[in-house]
Design an enzyme around this catalytic site. Structure first.
Site, short mmCIF file in Angstrom:
data_model
loop_
_atom_site.label_atom_id
_atom_site.label_comp_id
_atom_site.label_asym_id
_atom_site.label_seq_id
_atom_site.Cartn_x
_atom_site.Cartn_y
_atom_site.Cartn_z
N GLU A 244 36.16 36.98 4.17
CA GLU A 244 37.53 36.65 3.74
C GLU A 244 38.46 37.30 4.76
O GLU A 244 38.58 38.52 4.80
CB GLU A 244 37.81 37.21 2.34
CG GLU A 244 37.03 36.54 1.23
CD GLU A 244 37.44 35.10 0.96
OE1 GLU A 244 38.39 34.61 1.61
OE2 GLU A 244 36.80 34.47 0.12
N CYS A 278 47.05 38.94 2.38
CA CYS A 278 46.46 37.89 3.22
C CYS A 278 47.11 36.55 2.91
O CYS A 278 47.30 35.74 3.81
CB CYS A 278 44.95 37.84 3.02
SG CYS A 278 44.45 37.62 1.32
#
Ligand code: NAD
Length: 471
Positions: A244, A278
């Protein structure tokens, strides 16, 4: 404030002190405030060996028994959310209410994850033969987390990995190890020895952990650059990987929005956690017909937001978590100024600690670093577009593909735009909503594999087909 007691590693069901320690800095002051254990290579070997040793019995225990233990773990953590949140606020910098939201949100999420089931598929069932495909665990999972949501991003990996029958070695970021270690301590006596290990250390520990021959799967959340290094290292032993990674999420604001109503939503989509998310909005595309009113409403709203230390009651945004990132974001803003880009708004920030003022940049070119790179701080470029096709093309023109948002009153049109965006998750008229049962996957350079949902759960398993010849 000092932490009350020195925290320990959790290895093989025991708490371990270390010969050396890491200094943990309070980002609101820039000063050291605690020490964390620095795992030695012998202790790393021991953690991985104990996880390997614990694996066969944990796997055989069956999903129902594992589920019960994980539910107890979530319940035990839920009794400590207030003290964990204070520790998290101090080491990460985020306002206490946001730290509490992170800790409580994590615990609720973990509870939901324990409900997951592993499917078993019947491929063939005839007089002659029965063939099924079931899912089996992989072995020892190394879980590595970054510093922006240290608790959430670390524990999200642990529960599905354990529920599926794997054992785990969890490593938080060297910048924010304390709350995760504390949670490990709280769970130390709950699982059979070696099932859950929590270790912390300096920059050298991540590569040693991911390169260790005793690791079967790496679940990594962090930067794209580090993700590439982890993937290269995993090639030799063909370790399973979930990555990720970074994002540079676009938001497309359609011409029919109400500028006043939308400004706070756009603001928090970009600036929550001081932009250190993010899936924060990092490029804001606004239709030229409403560019000025939206920009003005955003600047007006930004003026009302208070920066301050996480533990001060009225702070709405905290500092950047660490000095390296603080200097990087300041440099990005300086570069905007030196290139003659116009700042639509720049707020004020406390002088002490790693605070960066909220900064809105007025229509910089796509090539400017503040547009093309992930800022990961409270600086946002506002970008003017004329046609929807143009906005979509510019939004997609990025190596990243993590998330995106579309804002518009005509939801049919907004959904059509959403479907043309190259991103793992696209939100319409909200941002950053996640659900434990929905797949979260970075496209392009934002990742590899999936977290959450059935696909995320299955990524901690391998398919095994069993074939029985009946006659
Ligand atoms: P980072 O890549 O520097 O570190 C992440 C973790 O990896 C830390 O635990 C670190 O100690 C470890 N590590 C560092 N170098 C390593 C190596 N060579 N081998 C193995 N492990 C290593 O990331 P960061 O600066 O802590 O976090 C910020 C980044 O994380 C941003 O790019 C952000 O977008 C990304 N992020 C992604 C997601 C997502 O879900 N996609 C979520 C949060 C943050």
């Amino acid at each position: 404030m000092k932490t009350e007691t020195a925290l320990s590693l959790l290895i093989n069901g025991q708490l371990h002190a270390t010969a050396r320690t890491l200094t943990v800095v309070d980002p609101a002051t820039g000063q050291a405030f605690a020490q964390a254990p620095d795992c030695s290579t012998e202790q790393l070997d021991l953690a991985i060996q104990s996880a390997r040793h614990a694996f066969p019995a944990w796997r055989l225990m069956g999903i129902q028994n594992r589920r019960l233990l994980l539910q107890q773990a979530a319940s035990r953590l839920s009794q400590h959310t207030d003290s964990l949140a204070r520790l998290l606020s101090q080491e990460q910098g985020k306002p206490l209410k946001d730290a509490l939201a992170e800790v409580s949100g994590t615990v609720q999420w973990l509870g939901a994850q324990t409900q997951m089931e592993l499917p078993e598929l019947v491929n063939e069932d005839t007089q002659d033969r029965r063939s099924i495909t079931r899912r089996v665990p992989l072995g020892v999972v190394a879980a590595l987390a970054p510093w922006n949501f240290p608790v959430l991003l670390a524990w999200w990996k642990v529960f599905p990995a354990l529920l599926a029958g794997n054992t785990v070695v969890l490593k938080p970021s060297p910048m924010t190890p304390l709350t995760v270690l504390k949670m490990g301590e709280l769970l130390a006596d709950l699982f059979p020895a070696g099932v859950l290990n929590v270790i912390s250390g300096g920059d050298a520990l991540g590569p040693l952990l991911t390169a260790h021959p005793g690791i079967d799967k790496i679940s990594f959340t962090g930067s794209t650059q580090t993700g590439r290094a982890v993937m290269r290292g995993a090639a030799d032993r063909l370790q399973r990987l979930t990555l990720e990674l970074g994002g540079n999420d676009p938001a497309i604001v359609l011409p029919d929005v109400d500028p006043q109503a939308i400004a706070p939503k756009l603001f928090w989509a970009a600036f929550y956690n001081s932009g250190q998310i993010c899936i924060a909005t990092k490029r804001l595309y606004i239709h030229s017909s409403i560019y000025e009113p939206v920009a003005q409403a955003l600047a007006d709203y930004a003026r009302t937001v208070k920066l301050g230390p996480g533990l001060e009651a009225d702070s709405q945004l905290g500092p950047i978590q660490n000095r390296r990132q603080y200097e990087r974001v300041l440099q990005l803003i300086e570069e905007c100024k030196s290139q003659g880009l116009k700042l639509l708004f720049q707020g004020t920030a406390p002088a002490q600690g790693f605070f960066v003022p909220i900064t809105l940049v007025d229509n910089p070119p796509e090539e400017a670093r503040v547009v093309s790179e992930e800022a990961f701080g409270p600086v946002l470029p506002l970008l003017r577009y004329d046609s929807i096709d143009e906005a979509i093309e510019r939004a997609n023109h990025s190596p990243y593909g993590l998330g995106a948002t579309v804002w518009g009153q005509d939801t049919e049109q907004a959904m059509q735009v959403a479907q043309r965006l190259e991103a793992g998750t696209v939100w319409v008229n909200e941002a950053q909503y996640l659900n434990p049962f929905a797949a979260f996957a970075g496209h392009k350079a934002s990742g590899l594999g999936v977290e959450h949902g059935l696909e995320g759960f299955l990524s901690y398993t391998a398919p095994q087909t069993l074939v029985l010849k009946k006659s």
